[in-house]
Scaffold this active site. Sequence first.
Site, PDB file in Angstrom:
ATOM      1  N   HIS A 243       8.724   0.800  -4.695  1.00 24.18           N
ATOM      2  CA  HIS A 243       7.851  -0.332  -4.992  1.00 24.18           C
ATOM      3  C   HIS A 243       8.494  -1.640  -4.526  1.00 24.18           C
ATOM      4  O   HIS A 243       7.807  -2.594  -4.169  1.00 24.18           O
ATOM      5  CB  HIS A 243       7.569  -0.439  -6.495  1.00 24.18           C
ATOM      6  CG  HIS A 243       6.719   0.663  -7.031  1.00 24.18           C
ATOM      7  ND1 HIS A 243       7.237   1.888  -7.394  1.00 24.18           N
ATOM      8  CD2 HIS A 243       5.384   0.741  -7.261  1.00 24.18           C
ATOM      9  CE1 HIS A 243       6.255   2.661  -7.830  1.00 24.18           C
ATOM     10  NE2 HIS A 243       5.129   1.994  -7.756  1.00 24.18           N
ATOM     11  N   ASP A 328       1.186   7.212  -0.883  1.00 23.02           N
ATOM     12  CA  ASP A 328       1.432   6.338  -2.017  1.00 23.02           C
ATOM     13  C   ASP A 328       0.894   4.966  -1.606  1.00 23.02           C
ATOM     14  O   ASP A 328       0.503   4.758  -0.451  1.00 23.02           O
ATOM     15  CB  ASP A 328       2.928   6.288  -2.337  1.00 23.02           C
ATOM     16  CG  ASP A 328       3.196   5.952  -3.797  1.00 23.02           C
ATOM     17  OD1 ASP A 328       2.293   5.427  -4.470  1.00 23.02           O
ATOM     18  OD2 ASP A 328       4.328   6.205  -4.273  1.00 23.02           O
TER      19      ASP A 328
END
Length: 647
Positions: A243, A328
């Site tokens: 992230h 993702d």
Amino acid sequence: MHKRKMIAAFSVLSLLLAGCSSGKTAVAEQEEIQTAEPEPTAKEKAQELLLTMSTEDKAAQLVHMAVRTWNGENFTEMNDEVYGLFAKYEFGGICLFAENITADNAMTVRLTQSLQKAATENGRIPLLISADQEGGSIFRLQGGTTTPGNMALAATGSTECARQAADIIGSEMRALGFNTDFAPDTDINSNPANSVIGVRSFSDDAQTVVSFSQAYVQGLSDNNIIAAIKHFPGHGDTDVDSHTGLPRIDKSKSELESSDLIPFRKLISAGFHDMVMTAHIQFPQIETGTYTSKYDGAEINLPATLSKAFLTDIVRNEMGFDGVVITDAMLMDAISVHFDPMDAAALALNAGVDMLLMPVHMNGSQTLAEIDSYMSGLTAMIEEGKIPMSRVDEAVTRILTLKYEKGIMDCEYSDTVTEKMAASADQTAGSSAHLKKESEIAAQAVTVLENSGVLPLQTEEDMSFILCGMNQAQANALGYGFSLLQDQGVIPGSAHADVISGEWSNNYGAVYESLDQADVLILTDFMWSPTLIDPAVSDQLPNVTELIDTAKAAGVRVIAVSAGLPYDLPFMNRADALLAVYSQIGLPSVSDGFRPAGAYGPNLPAAMEIIFGVKNPSGKLPVDIPALSGNTFSAEKIYTRGEGLTW
């Protein structure tokens, strides 16, 4: 957008002759049955529908959007601009997050169904509506049942517990209008320094991950919910969160085959064909292709999300996976910081990806032009051959096939159906039966590692307790467990408890002030990142250790509970009793008497049942707990997988 029927008509002679059977011989009727065309398969329906689609519509099916907020407010109710976007573009799906989902289950139903209504205008294609409802530390259904989380499920030692937890999750998602769960996490948490997976993984043992993942998938499948195993080819051996950075794992193909790839290969070989989610991780020994980072101009290896070596050669050709491959989130720093968004889309799709998750911002009026630009750019790349039409058709066929297989194409998305779903949502999501079952599972997961004879705790009249959670939600959970046990008569009504939030160990002064009046201190720790073992980063763990030692020196019995990553257990093992529950989620919102208001974590209340002897412990560690060497983990084990006291 043009109108079209979602399912092509297939004429069948027997249907034309229905009701006209008088005078037929038995032989003629049998011949008619034998010559009738069989029902087309899901893939055949998908291929037929594909023939009616424009390039723009195909491009939109490849995109799985998210609308967390709109113009600065949480997006919990449909508005005209968002409705217009989903009516304009035939997006393949949308992922909903905590910002979209309130504790009002009826409101959530109306949101999911209004999205479907917008998507299916004029006979168009319904959406995959997804969420990361993993359970434990990762949950989205604010009015649903949290469930204990993957590592806690593995601690029970029972794959049936995993199936039951996933059955709860699947039934609640279905009741609220979801059809896809980005779960289970099938990563092997082989690196204790991993800050992004941790308790989201079942174990650091490959076979444990396989067996519990299979049971979890079954629980979702029983409710017709699409499962997405993640994060291929494995995110369990990183110490960088994708992230916020671009992880790199320097493993060979053979090393991956003996570790991270095992769960994916075994589930696929056993017949799993729903969805695989990719990982934004570099594997330079396997994918040697590079890209010049737009961030700093450095040559970086293509991460697995953009790697043909992984997504075509391994998952398709070697493993035989024929379902949908989804990335993702493409807005995560690992991709968005380094790659031009259109380059990333082309690389991913040409590598073998079928769906792009969150490739562009959709969070307000100011993003409308960005969305239009992205969609026109994606369509242009297909029309110009930068992304071959054959690759696009292959991807869209897989997406449509999955939608047909799960009955998504055949559902009715009307106001009448929506209101029926809204009226009955609370009968499933967060139901008393589900809360009772999750409590039972959570109690089976509680693992006792140390006990000097203090457990099960014997209570007396007028005893004084300090219940100190690492944050307010954990303090609430301890208070909730205590009040329930008092209501049941397990703890005398005259016993008193000071419920204190430790505020990440910064509020321990309030605990020290109460020690001279206390008989027992029940204390939680929450290690959310292994960087906490370095005192230069945080003084939390030294403060916890000091509080345990001070309380014991004052004659107070100390019971310590590891509520997050269990790698903090060695710091607390001088307590009189030491437990692990594998989820830090407490009670974020409470009403009078510490009663939960909305979704909450069952793990800490379950620990209270073990502490006070309502239930006997049976949980076993699903991971090895290493010792420290300086400020890093060493090869020595303080506790080993499978340990756990019982009585």
